[in-house]
Enzyme design. Structure first.
Site, mmCIF file in Angstrom:
data_model
loop_
_atom_site.group_PDB
_atom_site.id
_atom_site.type_symbol
_atom_site.label_atom_id
_atom_site.label_comp_id
_atom_site.label_asym_id
_atom_site.label_seq_id
_atom_site.Cartn_x
_atom_site.Cartn_y
_atom_site.Cartn_z
ATOM 1 C CG ASP A 1 -7.679 1.983 -8.957
ATOM 2 O OD1 ASP A 1 -7.855 1.522 -10.097
ATOM 3 O OD2 ASP A 1 -6.756 1.601 -8.216
ATOM 4 C CE LYS B 1 -21.328 1.934 -9.078
ATOM 5 N NZ LYS B 1 -21.385 0.490 -8.918
ATOM 6 C CG ASP C 1 -1.748 1.166 1.431
ATOM 7 O OD1 ASP C 1 -1.812 2.002 0.511
ATOM 8 O OD2 ASP C 1 -2.379 1.274 2.502
ATOM 9 C CD GLU D 1 -3.242 9.901 -21.439
ATOM 10 O OE1 GLU D 1 -2.152 9.488 -20.991
ATOM 11 O OE2 GLU D 1 -3.398 11.041 -21.899
HETATM 12 C C1 LIG Z 1 -6.060 2.545 -12.829
HETATM 13 S S1 LIG Z 1 -4.512 1.781 -12.530
HETATM 14 C C2 LIG Z 1 -3.351 2.897 -13.344
HETATM 15 C C3 LIG Z 1 -2.021 2.273 -13.638
HETATM 16 C C4 LIG Z 1 -0.952 3.193 -14.243
HETATM 17 N N1 LIG Z 1 -0.672 4.323 -13.394
HETATM 18 C C5 LIG Z 1 -1.349 3.669 -15.618
HETATM 19 O O1 LIG Z 1 -1.625 4.852 -15.795
HETATM 20 O O2 LIG Z 1 -1.356 2.822 -16.528
HETATM 21 C C6 LIG Z 1 -4.257 2.140 -10.787
HETATM 22 C C7 LIG Z 1 -3.155 1.307 -10.149
HETATM 23 O O3 LIG Z 1 -2.941 1.756 -8.820
HETATM 24 C C8 LIG Z 1 -2.744 0.624 -7.974
HETATM 25 N N2 LIG Z 1 -3.091 1.061 -6.597
HETATM 26 C C9 LIG Z 1 -4.292 1.476 -6.130
HETATM 27 N N3 LIG Z 1 -4.220 1.836 -4.846
HETATM 28 C C10 LIG Z 1 -2.927 1.646 -4.472
HETATM 29 C C11 LIG Z 1 -2.225 1.827 -3.244
HETATM 30 N N4 LIG Z 1 -2.830 2.291 -2.150
HETATM 31 N N5 LIG Z 1 -0.917 1.525 -3.209
HETATM 32 C C12 LIG Z 1 -0.271 1.046 -4.318
HETATM 33 N N6 LIG Z 1 -0.884 0.858 -5.511
HETATM 34 C C13 LIG Z 1 -2.191 1.147 -5.581
HETATM 35 C C14 LIG Z 1 -3.633 -0.433 -8.570
HETATM 36 O O4 LIG Z 1 -3.233 -1.743 -8.206
HETATM 37 C C15 LIG Z 1 -3.457 -0.171 -10.070
HETATM 38 O O5 LIG Z 1 -2.362 -0.901 -10.590
#
Ligand SMILES: C[S@@+](CC[C@H](N)C(=O)[O-])C[C@H]1O[C@@H](n2cnc3c(N)ncnc32)[C@H](O)[C@@H]1O
Length: 245
Positions: A151, A155, A128, A226
């Site tokens: 992410d 919602k 995390d 993106e």
């Molecule tokens: C929507 S993806 C975007 C991936 C990348 N940044 C891109 O633009 O292609 C979001 C990523 O953030 C990671 N993630 C979400 N919350 C996180 C956290 N608290 N710590 C580490 N990674 C996290 C997810 O596992 C996922 O791989």
């Protein structure tokens, strides 16, 4: 660092709501091969607290030692499979790049990319990002933070899961050196507005583009996330803030 029993209890309580869901870490055969071949080279062993994505607050990791050199430090939060991280780190061989990602199959894909391109200035922590920023990254040590397409949790009832809160902004501010930059991109307008409100109201940050969005950062390749936003007709919002003081 927060090593006391009370501190640990507080961490656990504070992180009951996290920005990611636990997904299966099952890997495809090619991901498994990359994991086995390159995990030890790029992924740091970190002491855990209670879950596989936690960090023991007493963890004492010297990143200069880990990278084997003192250099500018860039931290990418949630790089996924490294679609932007790998080429951007390869283009900055003079910098140390720390990737904080929770999802193992994505890390395995990132490992393939690093090995394929011979990019050696990246180390990955499977954790995390909130805990990693708090317990592994020293105050005032970061030159740039990258957060691309976090992410969105779009919602309303899920907004509490969003990573970028006032508390996380305050933590990030302490990790950046004065003058350090936080670059962010999202394809969700309401999240972009919220991020801007949070960072504008934090006196330790100053926007590089006050009252405006940043221009698209052309160093950032277009990733699958993106492109998905673009294909759905969404606008891409870039933000760039400087750590003041
Ligand atoms: C929507 S993806 C975007 C991936 C990348 N940044 C891109 O633009 O292609 C979001 C990523 O953030 C990671 N993630 C979400 N919350 C996180 C956290 N608290 N710590 C580490 N990674 C996290 C997810 O596992 C996922 O791989």
């Amino acid at each position: 660092m927060m090593g006391s029993t009370a501190g640990r209890a507080e961490l656990r309580t504070r992180r009951e709501v996290v920005s990611f869901v636990r997904r299966s870490n099952r890997m495809r055969p090619n991901q498994r091969r990359a994991w086995v071949a390159y995990r030890d080279r790029f992924v740091l062993d970190v002491p855990r607290l209670d879950t596989t994505t936690s960090i023991d607050p007493a963890a004492a990791i010297d990143l200069t030692e880990v990278f084997g050199r003192d250099a500018d430090l860039i931290v990418e939060i949630g790089p996924g499979a490294g679609e932007s991280l790998v080429p951007m780190a390869a283009a900055r061989p003079q910098a140390n790049v720390l990737a904080l990602e929770v999802y193992q199959p994505a890390i395995a894909r990132m490992l393939s990319g690093l090995a394929r391109t011979g990019t050696d200035n990246v180390r990955i922590v499977e954790a995390d990002a909130v805990a990693a920023m708090e317990y592994l990254v020293a105050a005032g040590s970061v030159d740039e933070i990258w957060l691309f397409f976090p992410d969105p949790w779009h919602k309303a009832r899920h907004h509490k899961r969003r990573l970028l809160t006032p508390e996380f902004a305050a933590l990030a501010a302490t990790r950046l050196r004065p003058g350090g930059i936080w670059r962010i991109a999202t394809d969700w307008g309401d999240y972009a507005e919220r991020i801007r409100a949070v960072l504008d109201s934090d006196s330790l940050f100053a926007s590089l583009y006050p009252n405006d969005w940043a221009p698209r950062w052309d160093a950032r390749p277009i990733t699958h996330f993106e492109q998905r936003g673009l294909d759905a007709g969404r606008q891409i919002f870039d933000l760039a803030y400087r750590r003041v003081g």
